[in-house]
Design an enzyme around this catalytic site. Structure first.
Site, PDB file in Angstrom:
ATOM      1  N   CYS A  98       0.832  -1.203   0.000  1.00 37.97           N
ATOM      2  CA  CYS A  98       0.000   0.000   0.000  1.00 37.97           C
ATOM      3  C   CYS A  98       0.871   1.259   0.000  1.00 37.97           C
ATOM      4  CB  CYS A  98      -1.000  -0.042   1.154  1.00 37.97           C
ATOM      5  SG  CYS A  98      -2.341   1.160   1.005  1.00 37.97           S
ATOM      6  N   HIS A 148      -3.574  -5.374   0.079  1.00 34.69           N
ATOM      7  CA  HIS A 148      -3.095  -5.870   1.365  1.00 34.69           C
ATOM      8  C   HIS A 148      -3.081  -7.400   1.353  1.00 34.69           C
ATOM      9  CE1 HIS A 148      -3.057  -2.040   3.575  1.00 34.69           C
ATOM     10  NE2 HIS A 148      -3.996  -1.707   2.711  1.00 34.69           N
ATOM     11  N   GLU A 162      -1.841  -9.383   3.493  1.00 34.92           N
ATOM     12  CA  GLU A 162      -2.057  -9.915   4.840  1.00 34.92           C
ATOM     13  C   GLU A 162      -3.529  -9.945   5.219  1.00 34.92           C
ATOM     14  OE1 GLU A 162      -1.911  -5.491   5.589  1.00 34.92           O
ATOM     15  OE2 GLU A 162      -1.093  -6.918   4.141  1.00 34.92           O
TER      16      GLU A 162
END
Length: 194
Positions: free
Chosen positions: A79, A174, A176
């Site tokens: 990001c 993202h 994760e």
């Protein structure tokens, strides 16, 4: 061992929990404990371009990151960790980025901004798979070198969702927060460089 950049903002906790799940060793690096270049660097996401660059500059992380990336230290940006690689952003037009990659970061002009939610990404380089990932972004990169684009996605028009060139890999999304597919992308990078 992975060096995780702490720059005064971001979702460091989220990425650290993911690294724990992946059983990867890491340490936090910041202005008082600068990365040495001996370990791959992971720069987690969330934040505003201007504030992120101000924090990086004040803590001496900006100059250290420029030096390490230009000399080949493996880097994964997420990001805002992708956006600061470029020369400038429409979010803070008077503030220079790290200038490691040529190009700029621009704002979505159509649709609901920010883009929040799942979106399909399609690889533009061999050896990577397509899948759904989670985005939270109002801005996206426009690299000068089209060959550096790793993934493309569509949000009221096609945009670059990730870049990869040399020792640098960076995701606008993202991983994760992107379930099993996102963890697969992280594991691929970590296995290669960790």
């Amino acid at each position: 061992m992975i060096d995780v950049v702490e720059y005064g903002a971001g979702n460091t906790g989220s990425i650290l929990r993911c690294l724990d799940r992946l059983e990867m060793n890491y340490q936090r690096v910041h202005g008082l404990h600068l990365p040495s270049g001996d370990n791959p660097i992971l720069f987690p996401g969330v934040g505003a371009f201007g504030a992120a660059m101000a924090n990086l500059t004040q803590s001496a992380l900006a100059e250290r990151l420029r030096c390490l990336l230009k000399t080949g230290t493996p880097y994964l940006g997420i990001c805002i960790g992708l956006q600061v690689l470029f020369e400038q952003s429409e979010e803070a037009p008077d503030i220079a980025g790290l200038c490691v990659l040529s190009g700029q970061v621009v704002r979505f002009q159509n649709g609901k901004v920010p883009q929040i939610g799942w979106n399909w990404i399609k690889p533009t380089q061999p050896g990577w798979e397509a899948g759904y990932v989670y985005f939270v972004n109002s801005y996206y990169p426009k690299p000068d070198d089209p060959d550096s684009c790793l993934y493309k996605a569509d949000y009221h028009g096609t945009f670059s969702a990730a870049v990869q060139t040399g020792n640098i890999t960076a995701f606008q999304f993202h991983p994760e927060k992107s379930g099993a597919f996102g963890q697969t992308l992280l594991r691929r990078w970590l296995t290669r460089h960790g």
